[in-house]
Scaffold this active site. Structure first.
Site: not given
Length: 218
Positions: A34, A82, A107, A128
Site C-alpha cells: 500500500h 482513507n 498501488d 480508499n
C-alpha cells in the site's frame, strides 16, 4: 484561480505542480504494498535533490523545489490512507493548484508488479486513498500513476495483501518500475502528458533471460 505561466510554450500550463505519493505513516507500514506511492515520491525527491519535512498545516511530509522557475511540491500524507484527501486538497487550494496539475501515485491491484499505467480521471475503483481525494477535491479530474502490485486472486484477501510486504521478486519488479516511470519526469514537468504516457506505458517489465541453447555437436 489562474494558472502559473512561465516560458513561451502553452503546454507548460498543464505541467504537474503537485506530486502526491499515497501510503500509510509509520515504520510498520513502510515496506507494505500500500506504500508503493511513498516509494515513488521518495525516489522523486532524490532525483530533484529535495527533502521531506513534516508540515502540520497540510497533515503531511512535504518537499518543495523549483524547476524552470516554477515551484514543484511533493507530498506524503500522514493521515492514513482513507483520510489522505484532506492533505492533498488543503495544499492544492492554498497554492491554487488545479486538479489537472496534480499527479497521485498509488498501488494498483489490477496491474502486475513491474508495470505501471498513467491516466487522467475515472473511478477510484475501491481504492480508499483515491476515494477520499475524489471527495475532498470535489472532482476525479486529476492524474494518477498506478503502480502494479498484483492481486491476491480472492477479494476477501485484498486488505491483508496490500498491508503485507511483497515477495522479494515483486519488490524488485516494483522498484525497477519506479525507476523506469521516473524517466517521464521531464514530460510531467513540461506538461507533456501524452509523451509521459508513452514513456510509462511502453516500459514493460524485463523478461527473464533464458539460457542460450547449446549448439548441436558436429
Amino acid at each position: 484561480m489562474g494558472h502559473f505561466v512561465f516560458g513561451t510554450t502553452p503546454h507548460n500550463l498543464n505541467m504537474i505542480k503537485l506530486f502526491v505519493g499515497l501510503g500509510n505513516p509509520g515504520p510498520e507500514y513502510e515496506a507494505t504494498r500500500h506504500n508503493a506511492g511513498f516509494w515513488w515520491v521518495d525516489e522523486l525527491a532524490r532525483e530533484l535533490k529535495t527533502h521531506f519535512v513534516m508540515d502540520k498545516s497540510y497533515y503531511a511530509m512535504v518537499a518543495r523545489t523549483t524547476v524552470n522557475g516554477q515551484t514543484v511540491w511533493l507530498l506524503k500524507p500522514q493521515t492514513f490512507m482513507n483520510l489522505c484527501g484532506k492533505s492533498v486538497a488543503s495544499l492544492a487550494r492554498f497554492f491554487k493548484i488545479q486538479p489537472q496539475e496534480i499527479l497521485v501515485v498509488h498501488d494498483e491491484l489490477d496491474i502486475v508488479p513491474g508495470e505501471a499505467k498513467l491516466k487522467l480521471g475515472g473511478s477510484h475503483a475501491g481504492h480508499n486513498g483515491l476515494r477520499d481525494i475524489h471527495a475532498q477535491l470535489g472532482t476525479d479530474a486529476y492524474w494518477r500513476l498506478r503502480l502494479g502490485v498484483g492481486h491476491p486472486g480472492v477479494k476477501s484477501e485484498v486488505v491483508d495483501w496490500v498491508l503485507r510486504k511483497p515477495s522479494l521478486d515483486h519488490r524488485i519488479a516494483i522498484d525497477q518500475c519506479v525507476e523506469r516511470s521516473l524517466k517521464a519526469l521531464p514530460n510531467f514537468l513540461a506538461g507533456e502528458m501524452d509523451k509521459a504516457t508513452m514513456v510509462v506505458h511502453t516500459s514493460k517489465p524485463p523478461r527473464p533471460k533464458l539460457p542460450k541453447p547449446i549448439p548441436p555437436a558436429d
